[in-house]
Design a protein around this motif. Structure first.
Motif, PDB file in Angstrom:
ATOM      1  N   THR A  32      25.738  40.595   4.005  1.00 55.55           N
ATOM      2  CA  THR A  32      25.674  40.563   5.470  1.00 55.55           C
ATOM      3  C   THR A  32      26.974  40.034   6.057  1.00 55.55           C
ATOM      4  O   THR A  32      27.536  40.609   7.008  1.00 55.55           O
ATOM      5  N   ALA A  33      27.465  38.931   5.480  1.00 51.91           N
ATOM      6  CA  ALA A  33      28.714  38.355   5.981  1.00 51.91           C
ATOM      7  C   ALA A  33      29.890  39.284   5.719  1.00 51.91           C
ATOM      8  O   ALA A  33      30.788  39.444   6.574  1.00 51.91           O
ATOM      9  N   ALA A  34      29.918  39.929   4.549  1.00 52.41           N
ATOM     10  CA  ALA A  34      31.028  40.824   4.222  1.00 52.41           C
ATOM     11  C   ALA A  34      31.051  42.034   5.148  1.00 52.41           C
ATOM     12  O   ALA A  34      32.118  42.440   5.634  1.00 52.41           O
ATOM     13  N   TYR A  35      29.886  42.617   5.395  1.00 49.07           N
ATOM     14  CA  TYR A  35      29.845  43.797   6.269  1.00 49.07           C
ATOM     15  C   TYR A  35      30.209  43.419   7.705  1.00 49.07           C
ATOM     16  O   TYR A  35      30.914  44.165   8.405  1.00 49.07           O
ATOM     17  N   THR A  36      29.769  42.246   8.154  1.00 49.26           N
ATOM     18  CA  THR A  36      30.142  41.776   9.492  1.00 49.26           C
ATOM     19  C   THR A  36      31.651  41.630   9.602  1.00 49.26           C
ATOM     20  O   THR A  36      32.266  42.062  10.595  1.00 49.26           O
ATOM     21  N   ALA A  37      32.273  41.042   8.570  1.00 48.74           N
ATOM     22  CA  ALA A  37      33.730  40.879   8.586  1.00 48.74           C
ATOM     23  C   ALA A  37      34.441  42.226   8.554  1.00 48.74           C
ATOM     24  O   ALA A  37      35.477  42.415   9.204  1.00 48.74           O
ATOM     25  N   LEU A  38      33.875  43.173   7.818  1.00 47.15           N
ATOM     26  CA  LEU A  38      34.480  44.499   7.735  1.00 47.15           C
ATOM     27  C   LEU A  38      34.503  45.177   9.100  1.00 47.15           C
ATOM     28  O   LEU A  38      35.453  45.881   9.448  1.00 47.15           O
ATOM     29  N   LEU A  39      33.457  44.928   9.908  1.00 47.72           N
ATOM     30  CA  LEU A  39      33.361  45.558  11.231  1.00 47.72           C
ATOM     31  C   LEU A  39      34.100  44.794  12.320  1.00 47.72           C
ATOM     32  O   LEU A  39      34.593  45.401  13.279  1.00 47.72           O
ATOM     33  N   THR A  40      34.151  43.463  12.177  1.00 47.25           N
ATOM     34  CA  THR A  40      34.686  42.637  13.270  1.00 47.25           C
ATOM     35  C   THR A  40      35.981  41.915  12.941  1.00 47.25           C
ATOM     36  O   THR A  40      36.668  41.442  13.850  1.00 47.25           O
ATOM     37  N   GLY A  41      36.270  41.776  11.661  1.00 49.58           N
ATOM     38  CA  GLY A  41      37.438  40.993  11.257  1.00 49.58           C
ATOM     39  C   GLY A  41      37.154  39.523  11.095  1.00 49.58           C
ATOM     40  O   GLY A  41      38.031  38.761  10.661  1.00 49.58           O
ATOM     41  N   ARG A 138      19.655  46.432   2.610  1.00 50.44           N
ATOM     42  CA  ARG A 138      19.635  47.589   3.511  1.00 50.44           C
ATOM     43  C   ARG A 138      19.280  47.179   4.943  1.00 50.44           C
ATOM     44  O   ARG A 138      19.904  47.619   5.908  1.00 50.44           O
ATOM     45  N   ASP A 139      18.243  46.344   5.063  1.00 47.61           N
ATOM     46  CA  ASP A 139      17.790  45.927   6.393  1.00 47.61           C
ATOM     47  C   ASP A 139      18.881  45.159   7.137  1.00 47.61           C
ATOM     48  O   ASP A 139      19.083  45.365   8.348  1.00 47.61           O
ATOM     49  N   HIS A 140      19.584  44.293   6.422  1.00 38.75           N
ATOM     50  CA  HIS A 140      20.605  43.478   7.094  1.00 38.75           C
ATOM     51  C   HIS A 140      21.846  44.305   7.428  1.00 38.75           C
ATOM     52  O   HIS A 140      22.475  44.092   8.479  1.00 38.75           O
ATOM     53  N   ILE A 141      22.210  45.230   6.560  1.00 39.07           N
ATOM     54  CA  ILE A 141      23.325  46.128   6.879  1.00 39.07           C
ATOM     55  C   ILE A 141      22.989  46.945   8.128  1.00 39.07           C
ATOM     56  O   ILE A 141      23.813  47.117   9.036  1.00 39.07           O
ATOM     57  N   THR A 151      27.674  52.997  11.560  1.00 39.38           N
ATOM     58  CA  THR A 151      26.664  53.892  10.978  1.00 39.38           C
ATOM     59  C   THR A 151      25.785  53.202   9.942  1.00 39.38           C
ATOM     60  O   THR A 151      24.684  53.677   9.651  1.00 39.38           O
ATOM     61  N   GLY A 152      26.262  52.099   9.344  1.00 39.89           N
ATOM     62  CA  GLY A 152      25.476  51.426   8.321  1.00 39.89           C
ATOM     63  C   GLY A 152      25.595  52.053   6.946  1.00 39.89           C
ATOM     64  O   GLY A 152      24.850  51.681   6.032  1.00 39.89           O
ATOM     65  N   ASP A 153      26.519  52.999   6.772  1.00 38.64           N
ATOM     66  CA  ASP A 153      26.741  53.600   5.452  1.00 38.64           C
ATOM     67  C   ASP A 153      27.727  52.721   4.687  1.00 38.64           C
ATOM     68  O   ASP A 153      28.869  52.508   5.147  1.00 38.64           O
ATOM     69  N   ALA A 154      27.310  52.221   3.544  1.00 39.12           N
ATOM     70  CA  ALA A 154      28.148  51.247   2.846  1.00 39.12           C
ATOM     71  C   ALA A 154      27.844  51.213   1.357  1.00 39.12           C
ATOM     72  O   ALA A 154      26.726  51.495   0.921  1.00 39.12           O
ATOM     73  N   GLU A 155      28.861  50.875   0.598  1.00 36.10           N
ATOM     74  CA  GLU A 155      28.711  50.599  -0.829  1.00 36.10           C
ATOM     75  C   GLU A 155      28.723  49.085  -1.008  1.00 36.10           C
ATOM     76  O   GLU A 155      29.632  48.412  -0.524  1.00 36.10           O
TER      77      GLU A 155
END
Length: 371
Positions: A32-41, A138-141, A151-155
């Motif tokens: 969750t934290a990694a995906y947030t950083a990927l989107l927001t920096g 999946r839910d948190h992404i 889009t929420g598509d992620a590895e």
């Protein structure tokens, strides 16, 4: 007596032990934290997640890495007062964006195992990230994506520092999970088991249920079996005993302090141990006896070839699946044998017993009539 003082929550409070977090919860927080950083920096620290039963813990970040294409976060697992071999392990999640329509894809990084044998809730070749942690991620992404118009598509690649070494102290190598640990957890919470404290909490649970006038109680091995019992019988929380691995503790105490009816509900493999005569169902102190299951299968109509396959199965679940395909009711046979073992421990106490066996999804795969 108030019903709020009974049930599984009261049992945990009564032990005085501090609960912890599963590897699945840690991986979810990291992803969750990694995906947030990927989107927001920016890395949210601490990062809060929602667990399946509604708790919302926050996790401090031990590792933060962002290179534009991917982000990595590490969270240190805190198992509370449970003597868990993964306590203190660094669980990492690396998240990379994928093209729209790809969904969420899971990979095993260093220290996370890969499934190499059938009989587990994951296909051969899959990373050993169990179904509930996958769904949590999946839910948190999806939630983070919705907040930021993505889009929420992620590895998601999950890794555990020194995980391959830690896994040697687990059953993973024997189960054919190679290369590291499994990412586990159905509730996100590690319930600590001090034998004496937990057995004392079971006794208190029986006492509270009896004092409130309940004549039907259920010993459940975990939250999934608890849901099954509630769905089957509509029992209130105060009548539910968090038995965990301590089947003997429930039976011996109910023998001295009887109720009209006791339901024992748990996973097929775990209850096959009770059926074989084990009263402590912990994996460190009893194992699934495939030879015993093969004998039951023969009683249920299996031929010699099928019995040999059952005896050689990788897991109890694999044995169950083999028998189901052949029309042999191994689940029912285990439930009846477990009920009869329970009755032998009760030594004629005026308690009717029935047993329900479930799979990991909570589907009933075997049951006995009360006797």
């Amino acid at each position: 007596m108030s019903e709020a003082k009974g049930g599984r929550s009261a049992q945990l409070k009564h032990t005085g032990l501090r609960p912890g977090w599963t590897t699945g919860a840690c991986a979810t927080a990291a992803a969750t934290a990694a995906y947030t950083a990927l989107l927001t920096g920016d890395f949210p620290d601490p990062v809060a997640i929602m667990l399946p039963k509604g708790q919302a813990p926050a996790f401090a970040l031990a590792v933060e890495e962002l290179d534009g294409e991917r982000a990595t976060v590490g969270v240190v697992k805190d198992a509370g007062d449970d003597p868990d071999v993964t306590h203190g392990a660094l669980v990492r999640a690396t998240v990379r964006r994928l093209p729209p329509g790809s969904g969420v894809v899971f990979r095993a990084g260093p220290g996370v195992g890969t499934v190499t044998r059938p009989g587990l809730p994951l296909d051969v070749g899959e990373p050993a990230i169990n179904p509930v942690p996958r769904q949590m991620m999946r839910d948190h992404i999806a939630r983070v994506a919705a907040e930021h118009g993505a889009t929420g598509d992620a590895e998601i690649t999950v890794s555990v520092d020194h995980g391959e070494e830690i896994a040697r102290s687990t059953w993973n190598p024997r189960l054919g999970i190679l290369g590291g640990l499994s990412i586990l957890g159905t509730t996100g919470i590690v319930v600590p088991y001090s034998c004496s404290a937990w057995i004392d909490s079971i006794r208190r649970g029986v006492d509270v249920a009896r004092a409130a006038g309940h004549t039907h109680v259920a010993g459940c091995t975990g939250s999934t079996s608890e849901k099954t019992v509630v769905a089957e019988y509509g029992l209130p929380e105060i009548a539910l005993l968090d038995m965990g691995d301590f089947a003997g503790a429930v039976l011996k105490y109910v023998r001295r302090h009887p109720v009209d009816r006791l339901t024992v509900c748990g996973g097929f493999a775990k209850l096959s141990k009770l059926a074989a005569g084990h009263l402590d169902l912990h994996s460190a102190r009893s194992q699934v006896d495939k030879g015993f299951l093969a004998g039951l299968a023969r009683q249920g109509g299996a031929d010699a070839a099928l019995a040999a396959e059952v005896a050689d199965a990788n897991t109890g679940l694999a044995a169950l699946q083999l028998c189901a395909a052949a029309g042999v009711p191994l689940g029912d046979l285990v439930a009846v044998a477990a009920r009869d073992q329970a009755l032998s421990v009760l030594r004629g106490a005026p308690v009717a017993v029935d047993v329900i066996c479930i799979d990991r999804a909570g589907t009933v795969v075997g049951r006995s009539e009360p006797r």
